[in-house]
Design a protein around this motif. Structure first.
Motif, PDB file in Angstrom:
ATOM      1  N   ALA A 287      -5.891  -4.207 -17.490  1.00 30.67           N
ATOM      2  CA  ALA A 287      -5.466  -3.868 -16.104  1.00 30.67           C
ATOM      3  C   ALA A 287      -4.652  -2.712 -15.973  1.00 30.67           C
ATOM      4  O   ALA A 287      -5.110  -1.513 -15.287  1.00 30.67           O
ATOM      5  N   TYR A 292      -4.683   0.142 -12.866  1.00 28.59           N
ATOM      6  CA  TYR A 292      -4.314  -0.926 -11.995  1.00 28.59           C
ATOM      7  C   TYR A 292      -2.644  -0.886 -12.245  1.00 28.59           C
ATOM      8  O   TYR A 292      -2.168  -1.329 -13.394  1.00 28.59           O
ATOM      9  N   PHE A 298      -5.613  -5.966  -9.805  1.00 31.95           N
ATOM     10  CA  PHE A 298      -6.641  -5.993 -10.589  1.00 31.95           C
ATOM     11  C   PHE A 298      -7.540  -7.266 -10.559  1.00 31.95           C
ATOM     12  O   PHE A 298      -8.818  -7.064 -10.457  1.00 31.95           O
TER      13      PHE A 298
END
Length: 354
Positions: A287, A292, A298
């Protein structure tokens, strides 16, 4: 002491960088030793790209809705996944279904097919390849159903022959690292054919490839592809493209067919999917790598896009490439006649290993 020399920075090449991202997996190679009259009926197979290389003699490629095309010595034909096609010695020669023709298996990756009526000989090599990268989805969507390269320059033709000889040598023997060598060689050959297609000007005015070639949007796309985890905003992408925000937003959407930040989200999630299915990295690590800030955000985006949680897509061993109609009947490499056409590659004549 003389001043240190300054070398000019290489010009950005967004198309080249995108092609570099392509990775081939699950390759199978078949050397075809053919004698006229001969004909091979190749079924539609999802997710597999065909490369046919004619190295001696000639043949004809047949794709529904297109006129037959001659494949002469040195021709390389590419057929996209899901498109049935015929290879024949003459335009009207009957074709035998591929899986009805016996083959000699030399290794898990290499086969020899002998077929025909004993007349004029032809040699071809067929590479059956699974493309495995996020960029592949965009590329395949823009490929023609089939594409034939028959105008190699002298040096290029020698290079193609040398590459196919190396493929034949590696595929026909069991050697340490052989699979890795085969995969890299297939990468190079496929990219060379795609470059020839691009050089021929066979691209549309809009679409992913057109956007990569655009002086401004191509810069932004290349930056996102190189650094998907950077904190991209519309303003930052526009600055990278050397355009105002409004001009960049309009130009990007017109070329790519979707807004810039929507593309960024799509690219990040597809890259994350690739990483999760090819390794054992923690979800949080993936992620963060694709931009993210939190694993929760995510996971929500991933589930919206794919309908499953990130942890549910860990890689399964790919099924073997089909060698008969019964092989992998329900797997992603099954030879399904009802599969929707995608793209094709012409017939191939094998390359001698000597």
């Amino acid at each position: 002491m003389s001043e240190p020399r300054e070398f000019p920075s290489p010009r950005p090449d967004p198309v080249g960088e995108a092609l570099h991202l392509l990775r081939l997996d699950g390759a199978l190679y078949c050397r075809s030793e053919l004698t006229a009259p001969w004909g091979i009926d190749l079924p539609a197979i999802d997710d597999l790209l065909f490369l046919h290389v004619v190295t001696s003699g000639q043949g004809w490629l047949h794709v529904d809705g297109e006129p037959p095309r001659l494949l002469d010595h040195g021709t390389v034909a590419l057929v996209a996944p899901g498109v049935p096609h015929l290879l024949t010695s003459e335009p009207h020669t009957p074709a035998t279904p591929l899986f009805d023709i016996p083959v000699e298996t030399l290794s898990d990756r290499y086969e020899v097919l002998r077929h025909g009526g004993g007349g004029a000989p032809a040699l071809a090599t067929c590479a059956v390849l699974r493309l495995d990268h996020t960029a592949t989805q965009r590329l395949l969507a823009e490929l023609p159903r089939s594409f034939v390269v028959d105008s190699w320059a002298g040096d290029d033709l020698g290079w193609v022959h040398s590459t196919m000889r190396l493929i034949a040598r590696e595929a026909s023997t069991e050697r340490p690292g052989g699979e890795a060598v085969l995969t890299r060689l297939a990468d190079v050959l496929a990219v060379q054919v795609l470059r020839a297609w691009l050089d021929a000007g066979s691209t549309q005015a809009t679409g992913w490839l057109a956007a990569l070639r655009d002086e401004h949007v191509g810069r932004a796309l290349a930056a996102v592809h190189r650094s998907p985890g950077d904190p991209w905003t519309l303003a930052r992408l526009a600055a990278t493209a050397h355009l105002s925000r409004s001009s960049f937003a309009a130009r990007f959407t017109a070329l790519v067919g979707e807004p810039a930040m929507q593309y960024v989200a799509w690219w990040r999630l597809r890259l994350a999917h690739d990483r999760l299915t090819s390794g054992d990295e923690p979800v949080g690590t993936v992620a963060h790598a694709v931009g993210y800030a939190s694993e929760a955000a995510f996971s929500r985006a991933f589930r919206r896009e794919f309908g499953v949680a990130p942890g549910a897509v860990r890689r399964r061993t790919p099924p073997p490439l089909p060698r008969s109609p019964e092989a992998t009947p329900s797997g992603p490499l099954s030879a399904s006649p009802s599969a929707p056409p995608a793209a094709e590659i012409g017939p191939s004549v094998g390359i001698p290993t000597g």
